[in-house]
Write an enzyme that holds these catalytic residues in place. Structure first.
Site, PDB file in Angstrom:
ATOM      1  N   CYS A   8      -2.631  -5.674  -0.408  1.00 21.63           N
ATOM      2  CA  CYS A   8      -1.999  -6.650  -1.452  1.00 21.63           C
ATOM      3  C   CYS A   8      -1.256  -7.734  -0.600  1.00 21.63           C
ATOM      4  CB  CYS A   8      -0.986  -6.032  -2.416  1.00 21.63           C
ATOM      5  SG  CYS A   8      -2.022  -4.745  -3.558  1.00 21.63           S
TER       6      CYS A   8
ATOM      7  N   GLY B  32      -2.966   0.407 -10.216  1.00 26.68           N
ATOM      8  CA  GLY B  32      -1.687   0.620  -9.705  1.00 26.68           C
ATOM      9  C   GLY B  32      -0.579  -0.459 -10.081  1.00 26.68           C
ATOM     10  N   THR B  33      -0.914  -1.642  -9.604  1.00 32.71           N
ATOM     11  CA  THR B  33       0.147  -2.564 -10.130  1.00 32.71           C
ATOM     12  C   THR B  33       0.529  -2.878 -11.528  1.00 32.71           C
ATOM     13  OG1 THR B  33      -0.725  -3.832  -8.129  1.00 32.71           O
ATOM     14  CG2 THR B  33       0.256  -5.298  -9.721  1.00 32.71           C
TER      15      THR B  33
ATOM     16  N   ASN C 220       2.583   3.185   1.405  1.00 32.96           N
ATOM     17  CA  ASN C 220       1.123   2.536   1.838  1.00 32.96           C
ATOM     18  C   ASN C 220       0.958   1.987   3.186  1.00 32.96           C
ATOM     19  OD1 ASN C 220       3.060   0.646   0.618  1.00 32.96           O
ATOM     20  ND2 ASN C 220       1.280  -0.617   0.797  1.00 32.96           N
TER      21      ASN C 220
ATOM     22  N   ALA D 199      -7.214   4.690  -9.376  1.00 33.04           N
ATOM     23  CA  ALA D 199      -8.418   5.346  -9.123  1.00 33.04           C
ATOM     24  C   ALA D 199      -9.097   4.903  -7.727  1.00 33.04           C
ATOM     25  CB  ALA D 199      -9.437   5.086 -10.145  1.00 33.04           C
TER      26      ALA D 199
END
Lengths: 387, 387
Positions: free
Chosen positions: B324, B71-72, B151, B200
Site C-alpha cells: 500500500c 482491510g482498508t 505488516n 481475505a
C-alpha cells in the site's frame, strides 16, 4: 417451470463474456497491481485496461476514474468527501426528494455533523425542476447531488440543465448514475458533471464493484484513507476480479447499447400495453423520459410483498422497491414524493427487464400478475368488487 | 525460468479450492441476497454460509461479522465510525507508531476534524508496551487502535494484555489483524477485541474483500451509509463472488492453520539461517514473537528498490515494504520507529512465504540475493570493501 427473471434493477446476471474474463483472470493471475515485480505488472495492465473502458463509457479520461466497491461507496465518497473537504467554504448541500438511500443517509450523517441540506421536490412524474435547484443555491452551497435516473420509478432527470447551473455558480455537482450508466448514454462532459457514481452490476458486470468519476481539481477527501492506490484517492487492495469484469462489462455496454435499448423498450412497451388487462393499476414515473428497462406499477387493494411472494411461487422474480431498501417496512419516499398515497406505495411492484428476456416472458409475467392480483384482491378486505 | 513468488504479504494466490468455489458461484448464481425471490434466496444462503466461516476463524458470532471491500475499508469503518459515534464522549484516540497507513491516515483525517491522537512508541523489536497504552488513557479517550501483527516487520503485539486494559476502562478496542488473521490464531474473546479488521487476500482468498468484526453494543456509525444490508451497518450490494471466496478461504485457513504455520516457520528459519552468507544484513522485528510468513531484512549500502528490480530479473518476486505504500519515496515509518536509520530503512526487503513455496525456492532466493547484493555493492559509492 422456467424462472422468469424480471428484477434486473436488483442485480443483472453476468454477461457470458464478462464471466469468461473473470474466470480467465482468476485462473491465471493474482498479483497486486502496486507491486513492483512481474506478477504485479500483469495485474497493473489488467487494472488500467479496465479503467480505460470505464472511462470511455462515460466520456471521461482514465485518470479521472477511481474504482470502488460499488455505487454505495462511490456515492458516500462523493458526498462526504466533498462536504468534508469544502467545510471551510460553506455547509449547505442541495439534493432532491427522491434520491437513493446512499445519498439520503450520507446527507443525514452530515446533518448530524452540522451541515444543512435542502431537498428540492419533484413533480408527479418524479422530475426535478432545474429552476428549483437554482433557487435553492446560497453562498454557503458547497455541493449539489441529483440522481440521473431514479431506481424506483425510472424517471430520467434533466441533468445537463442542472449541470449548466452548477457550473455557472462553480459548485461541485455529483450525479448518482448507478442505475443509468451502462444502460442509457451518460456523458460527464455534456452533462456538466463533476462527480459521477456508477456500479457494474447494473450492466451485466459483477456486484460489489463500481467507480467514481472525479473531475480534476474537485476538492474531495478520500472515504477510504490508506495506501497510495488510485492516485491516493482510494486506499485498499483492488478487487481485481471485479474490476476486470467491470471493464469488460463497460466495453460491451458501450458497444451494444443501441441494440440493448431497442430490445428493452420493446419489452417495456409490451408490458405497459398489457397492463390494460388489470384494473386499477397506476404506472409510476415519467411516460417517456425514463429508463428503458424499468416499469414501476402501483396495484390498488393489494400489498407488494404478497404479490412478490405469489409471483415467485409461479417462477416470476420481481421486487417491490429498491433492493437496498428490502426489509424496510416504511412506504417508499420516492412514491410518496410523486403523490402516491401510503396504500398505493405499499402496492407497488418493479418489473425490470434484461437483455435475455423475451416478449413471451413478458406475456407470461402479465398473465401471472393478473391471476395473482385477482387472488389477492379476493381475500382483501379493502377490495369491493363492483357490478 | 520459474518465478519464485515471495511476496505473499502483498497478495496471496487463490487457494485452488477457493478458485473452484468462486468459479462455481459466478457460473451458477448472480442474485442479490436482499431480494425476496428464489434467485435472491440462493445468494442469501451463500452469503450467510461465508459469514459463518469468517466468524469461526476469529471465534465470533456470525451476526457480529460485517463484510467489507477489504482491510482498508474495515479499518476506516472502525476508526472513523467509532470516533464519529462517540464524539460527545471525548475526542482522544490512542494508537501506536507502527500502524498501517489506513490507520494513520484515518487518524490524520480525524485530527483535521479536531480529534487528538496519542501514538505510543515501540521498542527495537516493534513491540508496543501495554503499560504505555494504559498511561496514555485519559477521560477523553474514546478508542484504542493497535495492530495485531505488523505488516512490515512481522512483530506480533501483546493484544490480549491491551484488551484487558481497554476492557477495564470500557474503551472500544480496534485491532488491525489484516496480515495476521487466517495466518496465525486470532480470537476476539481471548484478546478482548471490540473491532477487528481482516482481509481475505492474506489467506489465499480474493483481493478486495474483507470483514469487520463488531462486538454487539459497540457505538459505531456506518462508513458506507445506504441500504439495509449487513444489518444496516454497511450499505451496498454485496461482492458475492469475493465473499463466497473469502468464506471458503476462512474455512481452509482455520482447518489447515497448524500445518501451514509449521511449513512457513520452516521456510522462514531456513531463510534466516541462510542470511549469514551475506555481510551486513539486519533482521527486523521480534525474533520469535512474529509472523511465521514474513522476514524483513535491512541490507546495508544498497537500495531496496534496486534489489527488487534485479531480483525480479532473476524471477524472484519480493517487495520493499507494504504494498500500500508502493510509490512512496519516504522511508518507512515502521523501520524508523524501531531505530533503523534512513539508509537502513531504504535498504529493506520483505520476503514473505506461502503455502506452495519450497525449501529449494528459499535456497534459490538466498543465492540470488547474495549475487544481487554483491553486484549493487560493487557499484555503490557507499560501500567500502574491507580487507
Amino acid at each position: 417451470m422456467e424462472t422468469v427473471y424480471l428484477d434486473h434493477i436488483s442485480a443483472t446476471p453476468l454477461h457470458p463474456e464478462v464471466k469468461r474474463v473473470i474466470i480467465d483472470h482468476i485462473s491465471h493471475s493474482f498479483g497486486n497491481p502496486v507491486s513492483q515485480h512481474r506478477v504485479g505488472d500483469a495485474a497493473l495492465e489488467a487494472l488500467e485496461g479496465a479503467r480505460e473502458e470505464v472511462a470511455r463509457l462515460i466520456n471521461a479520461n482514465p485518470e479521472e476514474v477511481v474504482f470502488t466497491s460499488g455505487g454505495t461507496e462511490s456515492i458516500n465518497h462523493a458526498i462526504k468527501g466533498v462536504a468534508l473537504a469544502r467545510a471551510k467554504k460553506g455547509n449547505h448541500i442541495i439534493t432532491s426528494n427522491i434520491e437513493h438511500n446512499a445519498v439520503l443517509k450520507s446527507l443525514r450523517m452530515l446533518e448530524r455533523m452540522g451541515y444543512r441540506v435542502t431537498s428540492v421536490p419533484v413533480d408527479e412524474f418524479g422530475l426535478v425542476d432545474p429552476d428549483g435547484v437554482k433557487k435553492a443555491i446560497t453562498d454557503e452551497t458547497i455541493l449539489v447531488s441529483i440522481m440521473h435516473a431514479n431506481n424506483e420509478i425510472g424517471t430520467i432527470e434533466p441533468i445537463a440543465e442542472i449541470g449548466r447551473i452548477t457550473r455557472e455558480r462553480n459548485i461541485p455537482f455529483h450525479c448518482d448514475a448507478v442505475v443509468s450508466a451502462g444502460v442509457v448514454p451518460v456523458d460527464v462532459e455534456e452533462m456538466g458533471i463533476d462527480l459521477l457514481s456508477i456500479a457494474a452490476n447494473q450492466f451485466y458486470g459483477p456486484s460489489g464493484v463500481g467507480a467514481l468519476y472525479i473531475r480534476p481539481k474537485t476538492e474531495i477527501w478520500p472515504l477510504l484513507d490508506g495506501g497510495m492506490q488510485e492516485g491516493s484517492r482510494r486506499g485498499g487492495t483492488h478487487n481485481m476480479a471485479g474490476i476486470v469484469g467491470m471493464g469488460k462489462a463497460a466495453e460491451l455496454a458501450r458497444k451494444e447499447m443501441p441494440q440493448r435499448m431497442e430490445h428493452l423498450l420493446q419489452l417495456k412497451k409490451a408490458f405497459i400495453d398489457g397492463l390494460g388487462l388489470i384494473e386499477d393499476v397506476l404506472l409510476n414515473g415519467h411516460p417517456t423520459q425514463s429508463l428503458p428497462n424499468l416499469a414501476s406499477i402501483s396495484v390498488s387493494y393489494v400489498e407488494g410483498e404478497s404479490m412478490v411472494l405469489l409471483l415467485d411461487e409461479e417462477g416470476i422474480c420481481v421486487s417491490t422497491r429498491s433492493a437496498c431498501a428490502s426489509g424496510s417496512l416504511r412506504a417508499s419516499h420516492v412514491l410518496l414524493s410523486i403523490g402516491r398515497d401510503y396504500a398505493e406505495a405499499q402496492g407497488t411492484l418493479l418489473f425490470s427487464f434484461g437483455m435475455t428476456n423475451t416478449l413471451g416472458e413478458v406475456e407470461r409475467a402479465l398473465e401471472t400478475l393478473k391471476e395473482v392480483v385477482a387472488t389477492l384482491r379476493n381475500i382483501s378486505p379493502l377490495y369491493r368488487k363492483e357490478g
